[in-house]
Design an enzyme around this catalytic site. Sequence first.
Site, PDB file in Angstrom:
ATOM      1  CB  CYS A   1     -26.976 -14.891  24.090  1.00 34.40           C
ATOM      2  SG  CYS A   1     -28.900 -14.273  24.220  1.00 34.40           S
ATOM      3  CB  THR A   2     -25.188 -11.083  25.047  1.00 31.38           C
ATOM      4  OG1 THR A   2     -24.406 -11.225  24.155  1.00 31.38           O
ATOM      5  CG2 THR A   2     -24.308  -9.595  25.436  1.00 31.38           C
TER       6      THR A   2
END
Length: 479
Positions: A424-425
């Site tokens: 993810c981020t």
Amino acid sequence: MMKYLQRIGRSLMLPVAVLPAAAILMGIGYWIDPTGWGAGSPIAAFLIKAGGSIIDNMAILFAVGVALGMAKEKDGSSALSGLVAYLVVTTLLSTGSVAMLQGIDVAEVNPASAKIGNQFIGILSGLVAASMYNRFSHVQLPDALAFFSGKRLVPIMTSVAMLVVSLVLFFVWPVIFTGLVSFGEGISKLGAAGAGLYGFFNRLLIPTGLHHALNSVFWFDVAGINDIGNFWSSKGEKGITGMYQAGFFPVMMFGLPAAALAMYHTAKTKKKKQVAALMMAAGVASFFTGVTEPLEFSFMFVAPLLYVVHAALTGISLAIAATFQWTAGFGFSAGLVDFVLSLRIPIANQPYMLIVQGLIFAVIYYFLFRFIITKFNLMTPGREDDDEVEVEAKGASGKNFAVLAGKIYDGLGGDANVTSIDNCTTRLRIEVKDMNKVDQNKIKSTGVPGINIVGPQSIQVIVGTNVQFVADEMVKLHK
């Protein structure tokens, strides 16, 4: 279920990020040539067509974005499959194809077929494609068919799956669409209350694309109302004509931008800059052009409660404007461009009161959104758990992403233990066969900020904002 919706919402962030710029281009073009839509100005035509190339194909962008975001691995074949899925269903259920399948004239085909290329179909196509990727991307076929194994198999299986989906929609879609048209014709007889109900369901149906069915009843000449056409030709009754448009101005010009400000203020400190960029662009697009999708799709899936509140407020706004007979109209959408242009229409009635109403709605939207977000800890942009850590892992820069990836991969148990790699981020999201084979001390020795075990086979390694480069190198190691 909520986590699944939030994953869809995060997947939509990639295509949503491009929409505000497209909306502003269209708005400027329409401002230059408000009546000809580019016919009277080459510059306006250029801007309108440039923006329209994105806005008009939003469903395709969603199909690709959702397919990519919902797949276990961020691979181009999943995105390609999303496009394939969308093309299959929209081609099979297009007006021409349905006429041929039913053996009737094109003019006799249910109007629902003309609206099959909508956002709901795009999202559905992406979900089917992602499911097919997760199921078939590693399947090995017999030697005679080996060329079609693995990722090449995904678009093929997606096409087959969409044949089934298309068959179901062939019978279901027209029934739903026609039912909504009949519903719209019924509530059109309820005056201001009907306008409020229309506004509520108009927003509530945006994710499905079925709002077009309601719009056709109130805005055009399906049931004899033709609110848009009559307003701009200044026909009808002053204070009444335009009642199905006016209430959108306070929401789109003031309410939604205020909601964007609330989401910015409730974002985590380290994510505010990123959230500000999206919210500023989406808020400007909503205020200036009346294109609200960039804002609405940023929270409708990650925080459905907020979206229902937004739909209710929209309904209330239309009911209030209709009750007091404050009217204005739009040819594009309920933004500043159309508001200014509608002031010149003789049938417009006390349109400046919509600005007063809008300022009040801005306050309501801001404080209500802020309260609900914090009260229920909703995962609006910038509040996701994945984004809690923003620091960089030691050594995670320049040329040694491969070195860091190798050490982490070894600590996870290598090929014998790792089954899936995603990110993810800021985090690596890893699926393993046996958590007991994971050497957490070895992983921590690389300098990563932390490790989070989220399930019997699921572990997250917090790397920082360079996580994508580490994940890419780890995927190369995974066999």
